[in-house]
Design a protein around this motif. Structure first.
Motif, mmCIF file in Angstrom:
data_model
loop_
_atom_site.group_PDB
_atom_site.id
_atom_site.type_symbol
_atom_site.label_atom_id
_atom_site.label_comp_id
_atom_site.label_asym_id
_atom_site.label_seq_id
_atom_site.Cartn_x
_atom_site.Cartn_y
_atom_site.Cartn_z
ATOM 1 N N ALA A 1 13.007 -0.737 -5.382
ATOM 2 C CA ALA A 1 11.690 -1.373 -5.275
ATOM 3 C C ALA A 1 10.588 -0.535 -5.911
ATOM 4 N N GLN A 2 10.598 0.765 -5.676
ATOM 5 C CA GLN A 2 9.534 1.605 -6.226
ATOM 6 C C GLN A 2 9.596 1.644 -7.752
ATOM 7 N N GLY A 3 10.807 1.704 -8.296
ATOM 8 C CA GLY A 3 10.955 1.709 -9.745
ATOM 9 C C GLY A 3 10.502 0.399 -10.370
ATOM 10 N N ARG A 4 10.863 -0.724 -9.741
ATOM 11 C CA ARG A 4 10.458 -2.033 -10.275
ATOM 12 C C ARG A 4 8.947 -2.211 -10.147
ATOM 13 N N PHE A 5 8.389 -1.724 -9.052
ATOM 14 C CA PHE A 5 6.941 -1.793 -8.866
ATOM 15 C C PHE A 5 6.241 -0.962 -9.940
ATOM 16 N N PRO B 1 9.009 -3.480 5.101
ATOM 17 C CA PRO B 1 7.804 -4.312 5.185
ATOM 18 C C PRO B 1 6.683 -3.796 4.280
ATOM 19 N N ALA B 2 6.518 -2.487 4.212
ATOM 20 C CA ALA B 2 5.454 -1.929 3.362
ATOM 21 C C ALA B 2 5.722 -2.219 1.885
ATOM 22 N N GLU B 3 6.981 -2.116 1.472
ATOM 23 C CA GLU B 3 7.318 -2.406 0.073
ATOM 24 C C GLU B 3 7.094 -3.879 -0.246
ATOM 25 N N GLU B 4 7.561 -4.752 0.646
ATOM 26 C CA GLU B 4 7.366 -6.178 0.404
ATOM 27 C C GLU B 4 5.877 -6.514 0.345
ATOM 28 N N PHE B 5 5.111 -5.959 1.260
ATOM 29 C CA PHE B 5 3.671 -6.229 1.294
ATOM 30 C C PHE B 5 3.018 -5.798 -0.017
ATOM 31 N N LEU C 1 0.251 -13.297 4.829
ATOM 32 C CA LEU C 1 -0.478 -13.465 6.089
ATOM 33 C C LEU C 1 0.398 -14.083 7.175
ATOM 34 N N THR C 2 1.313 -14.951 6.781
ATOM 35 C CA THR C 2 2.229 -15.547 7.754
ATOM 36 C C THR C 2 3.222 -14.511 8.254
ATOM 37 N N ARG C 3 3.744 -13.724 7.334
ATOM 38 C CA ARG C 3 4.783 -12.753 7.689
ATOM 39 C C ARG C 3 4.220 -11.491 8.344
ATOM 40 N N TYR C 4 3.025 -11.060 7.911
ATOM 41 C CA TYR C 4 2.435 -9.815 8.413
ATOM 42 C C TYR C 4 0.985 -10.036 8.857
ATOM 43 N N PRO C 5 0.753 -10.890 9.850
ATOM 44 C CA PRO C 5 -0.622 -11.233 10.230
ATOM 45 C C PRO C 5 -1.436 -10.071 10.790
ATOM 46 N N SER C 6 -0.781 -9.087 11.382
ATOM 47 C CA SER C 6 -1.531 -7.981 11.967
ATOM 48 C C SER C 6 -1.424 -6.699 11.138
ATOM 49 N N SER C 7 -0.977 -6.833 9.903
ATOM 50 C CA SER C 7 -0.881 -5.668 9.015
ATOM 51 C C SER C 7 -2.271 -5.080 8.767
ATOM 52 N N PRO C 8 -2.358 -3.770 8.592
ATOM 53 C CA PRO C 8 -3.656 -3.173 8.255
ATOM 54 C C PRO C 8 -4.246 -3.743 6.961
#
Length: 109
Positions: free
Chosen positions: A14-18, A49-53, A80-87
């Protein structure tokens, strides 16, 4: 080139593709950046979750920059649906609001 060599051995990293997506965006090649991130999601790579976000937020921004606002909205709504309370949720809400009140694309991406 270095990122491509790295990804040849670890295509689901993920980090490489990002990083490759960021580089492509900086090179004014947003369509390729979008393909890179889409490819990562299609590969079934396990993402934290952080990578997906981060990847979906980047994808939404890149899509919006190319005029694909409908798809950008869908990515933001997914976040927003998957991580509604994310910072990061307040930032995503404001981006979504800006896309909702701004001009829309004439075609669906």
């Amino acid at each position: 080139e270095r990122v491509d060599k790295f990804l040849a051995g670890k295509p689901r990293d993920a980090q490489g593709r990002f990083l490759k997506g960021l580089i492509l965006t900086e090179m004014n090649r947003p369509a390729e950046a979008i393909q890179e991130v889409d490819g990562l999601f299609a590969s079934g790579a396990r993402l934290s979750p952080a990578e997906e976000f981060a990847l979906r937020a980047f994808l939404a921004d890149t899509l919006a920059s190319t005029g694909a606002t409908n798809r950008a909205r869908r990515e933001l709504e997914h976040l927003l649906t998957r991580y509604p309370s994310s910072p990061g949720a307040p930032v995503i809400r404001s981006r979504l609001e800006a896309l909702t009140t701004g001009p829309t694309e004439e075609h669906t991406a």
